[in-house]
Design a protein around this motif. Structure first.
Motif, PDB file in Angstrom:
ATOM      1  N   ILE A   1      47.286  34.408  18.065  1.00 48.52           N
ATOM      2  CA  ILE A   1      46.029  34.264  18.813  1.00 48.52           C
ATOM      3  C   ILE A   1      45.945  32.808  19.272  1.00 48.52           C
ATOM      4  N   ALA A   2      45.597  32.594  20.538  1.00 50.01           N
ATOM      5  CA  ALA A   2      45.442  31.214  21.008  1.00 50.01           C
ATOM      6  C   ALA A   2      44.333  31.177  22.051  1.00 50.01           C
ATOM      7  N   TRP A   3      43.599  30.094  22.027  1.00 44.98           N
ATOM      8  CA  TRP A   3      42.551  29.973  23.047  1.00 44.98           C
ATOM      9  C   TRP A   3      42.228  28.522  23.346  1.00 44.98           C
ATOM     10  N   VAL A   4      41.613  28.338  24.500  1.00 41.39           N
ATOM     11  CA  VAL A   4      41.107  27.024  24.886  1.00 41.39           C
ATOM     12  C   VAL A   4      39.850  27.261  25.709  1.00 41.39           C
ATOM     13  N   GLY A   5      38.869  26.388  25.491  1.00 36.25           N
ATOM     14  CA  GLY A   5      37.640  26.495  26.280  1.00 36.25           C
ATOM     15  C   GLY A   5      36.663  27.494  25.686  1.00 36.25           C
ATOM     16  N   ARG A   6      35.810  28.025  26.565  1.00 38.20           N
ATOM     17  CA  ARG A   6      34.658  28.797  26.085  1.00 38.20           C
ATOM     18  C   ARG A   6      34.946  30.285  26.003  1.00 38.20           C
ATOM     19  N   THR A   7      34.245  30.944  25.081  1.00 36.98           N
ATOM     20  CA  THR A   7      34.409  32.394  24.928  1.00 36.98           C
ATOM     21  C   THR A   7      33.430  33.112  25.850  1.00 36.98           C
ATOM     22  N   GLU A   8      33.676  34.404  26.047  1.00 44.28           N
ATOM     23  CA  GLU A   8      32.790  35.180  26.918  1.00 44.28           C
ATOM     24  C   GLU A   8      31.376  35.251  26.318  1.00 44.28           C
ATOM     25  N   GLN A   9      31.301  35.410  24.979  1.00 52.15           N
ATOM     26  CA  GLN A   9      29.958  35.486  24.367  1.00 52.15           C
ATOM     27  C   GLN A   9      29.197  34.168  24.505  1.00 52.15           C
ATOM     28  N   ASP A  10      29.939  33.054  24.442  1.00 53.72           N
ATOM     29  CA  ASP A  10      29.339  31.724  24.684  1.00 53.72           C
ATOM     30  C   ASP A  10      28.707  31.650  26.063  1.00 53.72           C
ATOM     31  N   LEU A  11      29.499  32.074  27.055  1.00 58.77           N
ATOM     32  CA  LEU A  11      29.049  31.968  28.451  1.00 58.77           C
ATOM     33  C   LEU A  11      27.830  32.846  28.700  1.00 58.77           C
ATOM     34  N   LYS A  12      27.874  34.058  28.100  1.00 51.06           N
ATOM     35  CA  LYS A  12      26.722  34.965  28.261  1.00 51.06           C
ATOM     36  C   LYS A  12      25.481  34.311  27.684  1.00 51.06           C
ATOM     37  N   GLN A  13      25.658  33.772  26.463  1.00 46.79           N
ATOM     38  CA  GLN A  13      24.511  33.175  25.775  1.00 46.79           C
ATOM     39  C   GLN A  13      23.949  31.987  26.551  1.00 46.79           C
ATOM     40  N   ALA A  14      24.843  31.227  27.184  1.00 44.49           N
ATOM     41  CA  ALA A  14      24.399  30.042  27.925  1.00 44.49           C
ATOM     42  C   ALA A  14      23.919  30.400  29.332  1.00 44.49           C
ATOM     43  N   GLY A  15      24.003  31.683  29.677  1.00 42.17           N
ATOM     44  CA  GLY A  15      23.553  32.127  31.001  1.00 42.17           C
ATOM     45  C   GLY A  15      24.454  31.642  32.130  1.00 42.17           C
ATOM     46  N   VAL A  16      25.723  31.389  31.844  1.00 43.43           N
ATOM     47  CA  VAL A  16      26.653  30.922  32.888  1.00 43.43           C
ATOM     48  C   VAL A  16      27.158  32.137  33.666  1.00 43.43           C
ATOM     49  N   ASP A  17      27.169  32.021  34.984  1.00 50.53           N
ATOM     50  CA  ASP A  17      27.667  33.099  35.830  1.00 50.53           C
ATOM     51  C   ASP A  17      29.192  32.965  35.898  1.00 50.53           C
ATOM     52  N   TYR A  18      29.918  33.972  35.406  1.00 50.72           N
ATOM     53  CA  TYR A  18      31.382  33.835  35.323  1.00 50.72           C
ATOM     54  C   TYR A  18      32.062  35.113  35.818  1.00 50.72           C
ATOM     55  N   ARG A  19      33.368  34.990  36.099  1.00 52.07           N
ATOM     56  CA  ARG A  19      34.187  36.165  36.400  1.00 52.07           C
ATOM     57  C   ARG A  19      35.323  36.180  35.386  1.00 52.07           C
ATOM     58  N   SER A  20      35.859  37.382  35.143  1.00 49.01           N
ATOM     59  CA  SER A  20      36.863  37.493  34.091  1.00 49.01           C
ATOM     60  C   SER A  20      38.050  38.324  34.567  1.00 49.01           C
ATOM     61  N   GLY A  21      39.249  37.922  34.179  1.00 53.06           N
ATOM     62  CA  GLY A  21      40.453  38.711  34.486  1.00 53.06           C
ATOM     63  C   GLY A  21      41.239  38.905  33.210  1.00 53.06           C
ATOM     64  N   GLN A  22      41.834  40.077  33.042  1.00 51.89           N
ATOM     65  CA  GLN A  22      42.558  40.360  31.809  1.00 51.89           C
ATOM     66  C   GLN A  22      43.828  41.141  32.115  1.00 51.89           C
ATOM     67  N   PHE A  23      44.896  40.849  31.389  1.00 52.13           N
ATOM     68  CA  PHE A  23      46.148  41.572  31.627  1.00 52.13           C
ATOM     69  C   PHE A  23      46.807  41.884  30.275  1.00 52.13           C
ATOM     70  N   PRO A  24      47.138  43.150  30.043  1.00 54.32           N
ATOM     71  CA  PRO A  24      47.701  43.520  28.735  1.00 54.32           C
ATOM     72  C   PRO A  24      49.210  43.296  28.680  1.00 54.32           C
ATOM     73  N   PHE A  25      49.719  42.906  27.522  1.00 51.76           N
ATOM     74  CA  PHE A  25      51.163  42.679  27.395  1.00 51.76           C
ATOM     75  C   PHE A  25      51.969  43.974  27.515  1.00 51.76           C
ATOM     76  N   ILE A  26      51.313  45.098  27.334  1.00 50.71           N
ATOM     77  CA  ILE A  26      52.060  46.365  27.437  1.00 50.71           C
ATOM     78  C   ILE A  26      52.597  46.546  28.863  1.00 50.71           C
ATOM     79  N   ALA A  27      51.960  45.859  29.847  1.00 48.59           N
ATOM     80  CA  ALA A  27      52.419  45.956  31.235  1.00 48.59           C
ATOM     81  C   ALA A  27      53.374  44.817  31.596  1.00 48.59           C
ATOM     82  N   SER A  28      53.770  44.018  30.607  1.00 48.70           N
ATOM     83  CA  SER A  28      54.693  42.909  30.886  1.00 48.70           C
ATOM     84  C   SER A  28      56.121  43.314  30.526  1.00 48.70           C
ATOM     85  N   GLY A  29      57.012  43.175  31.491  1.00 45.72           N
ATOM     86  CA  GLY A  29      58.415  43.551  31.262  1.00 45.72           C
ATOM     87  C   GLY A  29      59.030  42.765  30.117  1.00 45.72           C
TER      88      GLY A  29
END
Ligand code: FAD
Ligand code: NAI
Length: 482
Positions: free
Chosen positions: A373-401
Motif C-alpha cells: 500500500i502506498a499513498w501521497v497527499g489527501r484521501t478521498e474522505q479528507d477531500l469530502k470532509q473539507a468540501g473540496v470539489d475533486y475528480r477521481s480516476g481509478q485503474f485496477p491491476f487486473i487490467a494491467s498486462g
C-alpha cells in the motif's frame, strides 16, 4: 576544556546520521552522539530504522514472501517442487542470520560514511548541561567509560521514538514483544497474537503468517487502516483477511494480558461486547510509538516539550531555544525514516544559511504488505470532509498486462485531482510494487502537476506504471484499457 564543535547531533538514526553527514559536507566540524547498543551489547549506528525497524523488517518480509511464493505461487508458473510442498524446508535461524547480516552491513556502513565525511562519533547518552554565553550549548555524553563534556554552536536533536505499551504491561521480548522481539522469534509461533492493526502489526503479522503462524490481530478502532483512503483500506482488508489469511478483529478492547508459563493469555471484549479469552504462543504489541526525550535533560536549557512528548518545533525544525533544532520521530509529522532524513538535510542547510525546507504534504507512506500500500497527499474522505470539489480516476491491476505476467493482480491505482484546476491532490495505490510506483506521484505533486500532465506522459509498456497513467486518464473519464 570541553571539545568544541560547530554542530552536535544527538541520535544517529536516519534523521541524525544524515544531518551529521550533510553538516560535515557543508564544512562544519560535526559530532554525532548515539546511545544505541545492539543485541551483542556493541554500539550500532542507524537508530531504530537500521537496527530494529525499516531494514530488518523488510528483510524478513522478503524472505517470508519468497517462502509463500514457493509454497503457493510457483505452481501457477509451471514450477513445482518434486514430492510436493512438504519437501520445502524453512530454516528460521538462517533467515534471521541473513536479516542480521543486512543490518550489520548498513550499521557498519554508517561508521565508514562518518569517517569519509569527517564526522566525529561518540557513543553514550547525550544530555543538555547548559547554554553557552555566545549561543549554543554544553552537552554531556554519558558513556561506558565515564562522562565527557562538549560545546556546540548548534545542536540537532534526533532522538527518535520508542514503542508505546499498554498501561502496566511489561514487554519481555520473549513472549510479549515489541518490534525488537517480533523481528527475532527463534521459531515460527503456532498462534501469534498482535495488538494493533497499524503498520507494524500488519507487516510483522504478514511475515509470521506467511511462515506458518495462525495470526490474530486485535484492533481497538472500529475502522480498519483509518489513515488510508477508504477504498484502499476496504481492498486491503479483503486481501489481508482473504488470501493472506490474517484474522483481523476491529473494535476489540484488550482487558488483560497475562504470561502463563510458555503462553500468553489475553482477555478482550469484541465489537459485539462479548468477553473473549484467547491464548497465544507469542504476542506482539504494536499500538504506536512515542517521541523519545528520555535522558535529554531538556530543562537545563529550557527546551519546550509539548503535552504529547514531542519537542516543539516550527516549520523549519527550530525549537524555542536559539541554535537548537529537532528533527524526525521526536517532532510533529509522520514517523518515517525518509521524513527524518530530509529534515536532517534541511536543518544542516538552514544552519549554513541556506533555505532548508521539507514539504510534509508530499511525504509518501508505504506499508510493505502483500499487496503493498502506498499513498501521497489527501484521501478521498479528507477531500469530502473539507468540501473540496475533486475528480477521481481509478485503474485496477487486473487490467494491467505486467501485473498479469507477475501474477500479482490484486489492487488498483487511484488519482484524485482538483475539479477546477486539475492539480493532483492525492494518489493511492494498493498493488504490486506500490512502494516504487508512488515515486512518480510524489514527483508529480511536488512539481504541482495536473492529472492531464501524467495522462500525456509516455509510460513504458508493459509496466506497472501504466496503471498510474490509466488512473490519470480516468480522472477525465478517458481510460483506454478498461
Ligand atoms: P531513530 O531511528 O529512532 O533514532 C534515534 C537514535 O537516537 C537511536 O539510535 C537512539 O538510541 C538515539 N538516542 C535517543 N536518545 C538519545 C540520547 N539522549 N543520547 C544519544 N542517543 C540517543 N519508516 C519508514 O520510513 N519505512 C519503513 O519501512 C519503516 N519500517 C519500520 C519498521 C519498524 C518495525 C519500526 C519500529 C519502524 C519503522 N519505520 C519505518 C519508522 C522509522 O524506523 C523511524 O521513522 C525512523 O527510524 C526515525 O528516525 P529518527 O532518526 O528520527 O530516530
Ligand atoms: P500505528 O500507529 O501504525 O498503529 C497502531 C495501531 O494500534 C492503530 O491502528 C491503533 O488504533 C491501534 N491501537 C492503539 N491502542 C490500541 C489498543 N489499546 N488496543 C488495540 N489496538 C490499539 O503504530 P505501529 O504499528 O506501532 O507503528 C508505529 C509507527 O512506526 C508507524 O505509525 C509508522 O510511523 C512507523 N512504521 C512505519 C513503517 C513503514 O513506513 N512501512 C513500518 C512500521 C512502522
Amino acid at each position: 576544556m570541553p571539545q568544541q564543535f560547530d554542530v552536535a547531533v544527538i541520535g544517529a538514526g536516519p534523521g541524525g546520521y544524515v544531518a551529521a553527514i550533510r553538516a560535515a559536507q557543508l564544512g562544519f566540524s560535526t559530532v554525532c552522539i548515539d546511545a544505541w547498543k545492539n543485541a551483542k551489547g556493541k554500539p550500532s549506528l542507524g537508530g531504530t530504522c537500521l537496527n530494529v525497524g525499516c531494514i530488518p523488517s523488510k528483510a524478513l518480509l522478503e524472505s517470508s514472501e519468497n517462502f509463500e511464493r514457493v509454497l503457493h505461487k510457483f505452481d501457477d508458473h509451471g514450477i513445482s517442487i518434486k514430492g510436493g510442498e512438504k519437501n520445502v524446508v524453512l530454516d528460521v535461524p538462517k533467515m534471521l542470520a541473513r536479516k542480521d547480516k543486512i543490518v550489520d552491513t548498513f550499521t557498519t556502513g554508517i561508521t565508514l560514511l562518518f569517517k569519509k565525511n569527517k564526522v566525529a562519533s561518540m557513543h553514550g547518552i547525550g544530555r543538555f548541561a547548559g547554554l553557552l554565553p555566545g549561543g549554543g550549548c554544553t552537552l554531556e555524553v554519558v558513556g561506558d567509560a565515564g562522562t565527557e563534556r562538549i560545546d556546540a554552536k548548534h545542536v540537532i536533536i534526533a532522538t527518535g521514538s520508542v514503542p508505546r505499551s499498554l498501561p502496566g504491561l511489561s514487554i519481555d521480548n520473549r513472549l510479549i514483544c515489541d518490534n525488537v522481539g517480533a523481528l527475532s522469534f527463534p521459531e515460527v509461533p503456532r498462534r501469534l497474537g498482535v495488538i494493533g492493526a497499524g503498520v507494524i502489526g500488519l507487516e510483522m503479522g504478514s511475515v509470521w503468517r506467511r511462515l506458518g503462524s495462525e495470526v490474530t490481530i486485535l484492533e481497538a478502532m472500529p475502522t480498519f487502516l483509518a489513515a488510508c483512503d477508504e477504498h484502499v483500506s476496504k481492498e486491503a482488508y479483503r486481501q489481508f483477511t482473504g488470501p493472506l489469511g490474517l484474522k483481523i478483529l476491529n473494535g476489540a478492547k484488550v482487558h488483560t494480558v497475562e504470561p502463563v508459563g510458555s503462553i500468553v493469555k489475553v482477555e478482550y471484549e469484541d465489537k459485539a461486547g462479548n468477553r473473549v479469552r484467547a491464548e497465544f504462543d507469542r504476542l506482539i504489541v504494536s499500538i504506536g510509538r512515542t517521541p523519545n526525550t528520555a535522558g535529554l535533560n531538556p530543562d537545563a536549557i529550557g527546551l519546550r516539550i509539548d503535552t504529547r512528548g514531542y519537542v516543539e518545533v516550527d516549520e523549519r525544525c527550530r525549537t524555542n531555544v536559539p541554535n537548537v533544532w529537532a528533527i524526525g520521530d521526536v517532532v510533529r509529522g509522520p514517523m518515517l525514516a525518509h521524513k527524518s532524513s530530509e529534515e536532517g538535510v534541511a536543518v544542516a542547510e538552514s544552519i549554513a544559511g541556506q533555505h532548508g525546507h521539507v514539504n510534509l504534504d508530499t511525504v509518501p507512506w508505504v506499508i510493505y504488505t502483500s499487496p503493498e500500500i502506498a499513498w501521497v497527499g489527501r484521501t478521498e474522505q479528507d477531500l469530502k470532509q473539507a468540501g473540496v470539489d475533486y475528480r477521481s480516476g481509478q485503474f485496477p491491476f487486473i487490467a494491467s498486462g505486467r501485473a498479469r505476467a507477475l501474477g500479482e493482480t490484486a489492487g488498483f491505482c487511484k488519482m484524485l485531482a482538483d475539479a477546477k484546476t486539475d492539480r493532483i491532490l492525492g494518489v493511492h495505490i494498493i498493488g504490486p510494487f506500490a512502494s516504487e510506483l508512488i515515486g512518480e506521484a510524489v514527483v508529480a505533486m511536488e512539481f504541482g502537476a495536473s492529472s492531464e500532465d501524467i495522462a500525456r506522459i509516455v509510460h513504458a509498456h508493459p509496466s506497472l506504471s501504466e496503471a498510474l497513467h490509466e488512473a490519470a486518464l480516468g480522472v477525465d473519464k478517458r481510460t483506454l484499457n478498461l
